[in-house]
Write an enzyme that holds these catalytic residues in place. Structure first.
Site, short mmCIF file in Angstrom:
data_model
loop_
_atom_site.label_atom_id
_atom_site.label_comp_id
_atom_site.label_asym_id
_atom_site.label_seq_id
_atom_site.Cartn_x
_atom_site.Cartn_y
_atom_site.Cartn_z
N ASP A 32 -5.37 8.40 -7.34
CA ASP A 32 -5.81 9.28 -6.27
C ASP A 32 -4.71 10.31 -6.01
OD1 ASP A 32 -6.33 10.54 -3.82
OD2 ASP A 32 -7.06 8.73 -2.85
N ASP B 60 -11.06 18.38 -0.10
CA ASP B 60 -10.96 18.35 1.36
C ASP B 60 -9.55 18.75 1.76
OD1 ASP B 60 -9.27 16.00 1.39
OD2 ASP B 60 -11.06 14.84 0.95
N CYS C 247 -3.74 12.07 -3.56
CA CYS C 247 -2.94 12.09 -2.34
C CYS C 247 -1.71 11.20 -2.47
CB CYS C 247 -3.76 11.70 -1.12
SG CYS C 247 -4.16 9.96 -1.00
N TYR C 248 -1.76 10.19 -3.34
CA TYR C 248 -0.59 9.32 -3.52
C TYR C 248 0.53 10.03 -4.28
CZ TYR C 248 -3.35 5.70 -1.46
OH TYR C 248 -4.10 5.00 -0.56
N ASP D 129 -9.25 14.12 -4.65
CA ASP D 129 -8.73 12.81 -5.01
C ASP D 129 -8.64 12.66 -6.53
OD1 ASP D 129 -9.09 10.19 -5.92
OD2 ASP D 129 -10.28 9.53 -4.23
N HIS E 131 0.86 -1.18 0.00
CA HIS E 131 0.00 0.00 0.00
C HIS E 131 0.90 1.24 0.00
CE1 HIS E 131 -2.46 3.13 1.84
NE2 HIS E 131 -3.54 2.40 1.62
N HIS F 163 -6.67 16.03 1.11
CA HIS F 163 -6.14 15.97 -0.26
C HIS F 163 -5.42 17.26 -0.65
CE1 HIS F 163 -8.65 12.34 -0.62
NE2 HIS F 163 -7.73 11.99 -1.51
N ARG G 173 -2.66 1.17 -4.56
CA ARG G 173 -2.42 -0.27 -4.54
C ARG G 173 -2.66 -0.79 -5.95
NH1 ARG G 173 -6.54 -2.71 -0.54
NH2 ARG G 173 -7.46 -0.64 -0.28
N LYS H 255 -6.09 -0.31 -8.24
CA LYS H 255 -7.02 0.64 -7.64
C LYS H 255 -7.01 1.90 -8.50
CE LYS H 255 -8.12 0.93 -3.47
NZ LYS H 255 -9.43 0.93 -2.79
#
Lengths: 677, 438
Positions: free
Chosen positions: B289, B373, B291-292, B366, B241, B376, B283, B286
């Protein structure tokens, strides 16, 4: 930190929001009051329930409940023994219900999941496992990738002692619902790993299980080759199929049954004789306690062992032991005969060799060698073979292949055939090509010899470099390894890269046999375990930036690294441990192309190092050379006893640098092709 | 990797121009839910990227502009809200402080002393008398909120903020969270994972209270979380992750035990998480996103500093280990030069963050279709900063214009990727806490 609650996105009207936050505030302060005053009455606990229902993230609430649970349980057992079980049962049910409500609100609440594990993990009563599995089904249906859910599933399965076979069925159901669900594939690999480990004795079982898995993943891959999940699982399967379970010896120096003829010069010059063991995996614990030596003259105390690796975990694939003062023992006519056994990795590694003084000493040469400049233009020669015959690093591999390899080879061949077909249909899929290179590589690693797939793999990497340019460095590195594998794969192929150096004489075991790997676009080094005996190595005109691996070649005397892309002295770290190195060609690299090589700050100060530079430092100060600007160079050269060095064509070289080198290497005879002093 | 080529243009991403896309509809029923969602995101992203095709450089630069004023507005709104509702007890208030104030400092905004005072007061009330910070006043101290509180105070950077931390108490708190096997519990009777280990180690390292007692066993625990995929999972047996991979790697570097991880394998996993949408997924299989951009991007930024050093293994070293000094690992990290260029497409990632995650009215999300938010916003901005500075060579003072996508004014402050605080703030804190051991 991800998955923490986000703010409600729905806009509430301000009055309702204010009322809600007033209510929250009230509950919170009540909870904290009860918590701080250790009040665990039914009413008090119900306040925490109300609070956690609204916000499951309030971990203090969960903690309070744990304390309350323990407290009330203790009270029960102190007073009444008959109603014990019932009370405990209902207390547990209360907690589980609470968690369930919280999880419905936030299925990723760390606190809620952990509370459930904590309650059930105490095993106070038999859990209602049916209920747990139903709950899990529901939550995993809502989010099939919720890793909290999968973690909890592994926890519950362990608690109930559910067989791995049964859990495998569940992963199968999940995969059938959605074969893109990598969490399911992942859990499948975890379960199978356990199963296979348990049944490691019954090999047939493992083979049929893995065959079925190949079939399964094939379906997923063929349904949609651009889906990532299957590829990861395939990678895991391939690893199971091609990696031996136990570590084993891949090669050693001296190899078993070797008769070494040692020249008088070598005997005189070399105080420590290296003994090297290479394993296929990292192993630890090669030391006095595990090594036994059977020899008339030598005992295990004469040898100190150390791992040769890039880390300090004391585990390594390569171990070297130095036989100190070995020249004392070689004088008698029978020679020195040594039998070494290492009790390591659940088996015994064994090597037996004899060292003798050579009778055919090089006539007419005196001094300690390197009176003449060593030149790298060695002509190819036909008389090479005899020298190579004596040392055979390939035999061990052939022996291993004969046992247990049939199923592995058959499986790999079947996969290879399939993927070739697939690659014909879809020429641009990098997944297909990459997997094919890995399959072919795995096949090669098990079976050597004529049927090896080197050319095919090299071609595939060339394709991949074009197809997937952002990752070209990775492919170039892998390609280099395949090329090295090919060149060193057998005696016959290696002979193609051998030549004899006639132009100098120095202490030597294999008389002046040079391995020439120049001009091959190599970007990294590998398969050193097949080259442990090499004393002269030409790696010039490649694209090397790192020399990792060279530390294993403890017998190296001459090393040519000219025309590569080495950028700093730090990158030369691996050759620091090569005690017998005499000739080093570093010309036309990029050493010093960074104005300041700040990697040196990895050590806080040059003085903190063990090397004794004080005297040299004073001399350098007199020459007006700032030691701080060069100390990584000083550290490197101080640890070697070079007789000949070429550094021209690097940004770092200038007159001051030449002065420095001459000072730091007192035994140096040749610098940049010219005699020193 | 070489990254001079421009980010992938939209035509590559358009599922309708794909060679086998005409079969898309017939294939429909065969697609898994995951695949359908993936295709949907790909086509949304492609629609967005189309705005770059065939327009002038000037126009491109306008489209790629970071809406600084809007972001500051959005963040300020959050701060004011914080002001009004500081009394509302929530379990994550220090996080909100960190997300907002760190974003602020990435944008180069100063905080006035009135606000600074309020934040310090609030966090002081979250500080447990025995050490550590809770999610709100009166609650139990928790490692994650302690991490957020400490990073917030370091981000404020004033004498008042830094001296408000009870370091002696913090050390005792961290020690009391330590399990005999090496990991840390998030809080008393709480869970253990790679995240809690990172929080504990990062806090201790920033505050200069890291010692062998705290470090013992942590490296082995984290190493046991690395999976066969290459990345790191939350706990042993979990799948790899992005968030945990960052946590595990950063913690390993802070305790100088990174060699216990299989690094080439780890890098291989992380680089493959940057997908056709140009952003990172967390991951395997998935959805992308924003934030990654930080979790995965910063993990790669960390590996850029790792030299393939063949360390001498000596008896000497293992004896030194018993009284190891960890106080300068964070600063040593900064002194190392990058050993390679970025191991991911740093311009492409900036394109995803600016065009897909940025909301023109302020804040980040995201992915397209989601709401903004503060979480993020914080991690998209952190990731953007990591990208902009990823090509820095030794001696460079600032990134070159070609490494900052869009107008050069998009450039953010640089972060220390091991702690995710702005570099200047790190230096101040390091100096402050080097003065004394407790």
């Amino acid at each position: 930190m991800h998955g923490r609650p986000r703010k409600a996105t729905k806009q509430e009207d301000p009055a309702a929001a204010a009322a809600k936050s007033a209510r929250l505030r009230e509950l919170q302060s009540q909870l904290l009051h009860f918590h701080h005053n250790r009040i665990y009455t039914k009413e008090a606990v119900s306040v925490s329930s109300k609070l956690l229902e609204i916000n499951p993230e309030i971990y203090t609430g969960w903690n309070y409940r744990k304390l309350a649970f323990q407290h009330n349980l203790k009270e029960v057992s102190d007073t009444d023994t008959d109603t014990d079980t019932e009370t405990i049962k209902s207390a547990i049910e209360d907690e589980l219900r609470m968690v369930e409500v919280a999880l419905r609100r936030n299925p990723k609440s760390y606190g809620a999941w952990y509370h459930r594990k904590w309650i059930l993990g105490q095993k106070l009563v038999l859990a209602n496992f049916d209920h747990e599995f139903r709950l899990l089904d529901m939550l995993l249906k809502a989010d099939a990738r919720n890793f909290h859910g999968w973690n909890y599933r592994r926890f519950i399965a362990r608690l109930k002692d559910v067989s791995e076979e049964e859990e495998l069925k569940f992963t199968m159901d999940m995969i059938n619902t959605n074969f893109s669900n990598y969490s399911a594939w992942h859990n499948r690999s975890m379960l199978l790993s356990k199963l296979l480990r348990k049944k490691a004795k019954g090999f047939h079982e493992e083979e049929s299980i893995l065959s079925d898995e190949f079939e399964l993943v094939r379906q997923a891959l063929f349904t949609d080759p651009s889906d990532q999940s299957g590829w990861f699982y395939h990678l895991w399967l391939l690893d199971q199929t091609s990696t031996p379970h136990k570590p084993h010896l891949v090669s050693s120096w001296p190899s078993d049954k070797l008769n070494i003829e040692i020249s008088a010069q070598f005997k005189e010059k070399c105080e420590r004789f290296p003994i090297i063991f290479c394993f296929n995996q990292q192993v630890d614990g090669v030391n006095l306690a595990t090594v036994t030596i059977n020899s008339k003259l030598v005992s295990s105390e004469h040898i100190t062992w150390k791992p040769l690796s890039a880390n300090n975990s004391r585990k390594s694939k390569i171990w070297v032991g130095f036989l100190e003062n070995f020249n004392k023992y070689c004088d008698n006519s029978e020679g020195l005969s040594v039998e070494i056994s290492v009790h390591c990795c659940e088996s015994i590694v064994h090597s037996e060799f004899v060292m003798k003084l050579s009778h055919m000493d090089h006539q007419g040469k005196n001094g300690d060698g390197f009176e003449e400049l060593f030149l790298w233009d060695c002509p190819k020669s036909q008389e090479i073979n005899p020298y190579l015959v004596s040392y055979d690093p390939w035999r061990l591999r052939v022996e291993r292949v004969e046992e247990d390899a049939k199923w592995h080879l058959d499986t790999l061949s079947a996969e290879i055939a399939l993927f070739k077909e697939m690659s014909e249909c879809d020429e641009d899929s990098k997944f297909v090509k990459l997997t094919l290179t890995r399959l072919l590589g795995a096949h090669n690693s098990i079976k050597s010899g004529g049927s090896a797939y080197f050319e095919e793999i090299l071609k595939l990497y060339d394709d991949l470099i074009k197809l997937d340019a952002p990752h070209y460095r990775y492919y170039r590195d892998e390609r280099s390894l395949v090329l090295l594998d090919q060149m060193t794969s057998s005696k016959d192929s290696l002979v193609e890269y051998c030549s004899r150096c006639e132009n100098s004489s120095f202490s030597c075991i294999n008389p002046q046999l040079c391995i020439n790997f120049s001009g091959l676009n190599l970007t990294r080094i590998g398969f050193v375990e097949r080259l442990l005996w090499v004393q002269i190595l030409d790696l010039s005109h490649n694209n090397l930036t790192s020399l990792l691996g060279l530390e294993a070649l403890q017998l190296l005397v001459c090393l040519n690294l000219s025309h590569n892309q080495i950028m700093s002295f730090t990158a030369l770290e691996p050759i620091k441990s090569l005690q017998s190195l005499k000739v080093l060609d570093l010309s036309f690299n990029e050493i010093g192309s960074h104005p300041v090589d700040t990697t040196r700050y990895l050590c806080s100060s040059p003085l903190s190092h063990s090397c004794n530079v004080t005297e040299t430092m004073e001399e350098l100060a007199r020459e007006n050379i700032k030691i701080g600007d060069f100390w990584e160079a000083i550290l490197l050269f101080e640890s070697l006893q070079l007789a000949q060095l070429d550094m021209q064509g690097n940004p770092v070289t200038n007159e001051r640098f030449r002065v420095l080198v001459e000072k730091v290497i007192p035994c140096l005879k040749w610098l940049d092709g010219k005699p020193v002093r | 990797m070489e990254s001079s080529q421009p980010p992938v243009s939209s035509s590559h991403l358009d599922p309708t121009s794909d060679s086998d896309s005409d079969s898309g509809d017939e294939l429909g029923p065969h697609l898994t839910v995951t695949q359908e969602e993936q295709l949907k995101v790909e086509s949304q992203v492609a629609d967005i990227y189309r705005c770059l095709v065939g327009v002038s450089l000037h126009r491109q630069s306008l489209v790629l502009e970071l809406q600084r004023d809007r972001h500051i507005e959005y963040l300020t709104k959050g701060l004011n809200q914080l002001g009004h509702t500081f009394q509302v007890l929530d379990a994550n208030r220090p996080w909100l402080c960190y997300w907002i104030l760190h974003s602020y400092s990435l944008l180069g905004e100063a905080v006035d002393s009135e606000l600074e005072g309020r934040v310090v007061d609030f966090l002081s009330r979250c500080q447990d008398k025995e050490g550590g910070y809770a999610g709100g006043p009166g609650q139990m101290p928790h490692l994650a909120t302690t991490y957020a509180a400490v990073n917030t105070l370091v981000t404020l950077g004033t004498e008042r903020a830094l001296s408000s931390i009870n370091r002696k108490g913090m050390y005792n708190f961290l020690l009391s969270m330590k399990e005999s096997l090496g990991g840390f519990r998030m809080h008393q009777l709480g869970e253990i994972d790679a995240r809690s280990c990172y929080c504990a180690i990062s806090i201790a390292s920033l505050l200069n209270i890291l010692d062998t007692e705290l470090v013992r066993g942590v490296g082995d625990y984290i190493a046991s979380c690395q999976t066969y995929e290459g990345g790191i999972g939350g706990e042993p047996h979990s799948e790899a992750h992005g968030g945990y991979t960052f946590c595990g790697l950063a913690a390993m570097m802070l305790i100088d035990e990174v060699e216990k991880l299989d690094l080439p394998f780890l890098i291989n996993w992380v680089v493959s998480r940057q997908g056709i949408e140009l952003g990172f997924q967390g991951r395997a299989n998935k959805l992308v996103d924003g934030c990654y951009s930080f979790w995965q991007g910063a993990a790669l930024a960390l590996t850029q500093k790792l030299a393939p050093l063949a360390k001498e293994v000596s008896e000497e070293q293992s004896t030194i280990h018993a009284t190891r000094d960890y106080s300068d690992l964070g600063i040593e990290f900064l002194r190392r030069c990058n050993q390679t260029g970025p191991l991911y497409h740093h311009l492409a990632l900036q394109q995803y963050i600016i065009l897909c995650s940025q909301i023109l009215e302020g804040g980040f999300r995201d992915k397209p279709g989601k709401h903004r938010d503060y979480y993020h916003t914080c991690y998209c901005l952190s990731g953007l900063s990591i990208c902009q500075y990823s090509c820095m060579r030794d001696g460079d003072l600032r990134p070159s214009t070609s490494d900052v996508l869009g107008p050069y004014s998009n450039m953010l402050e640089q972060v220390h990727p091991l702690y995710n605080v702005v570099l200047d703030k790190f230096y101040t804190a390091h100096k402050f806490f080097s003065r004394s051991s407790f």
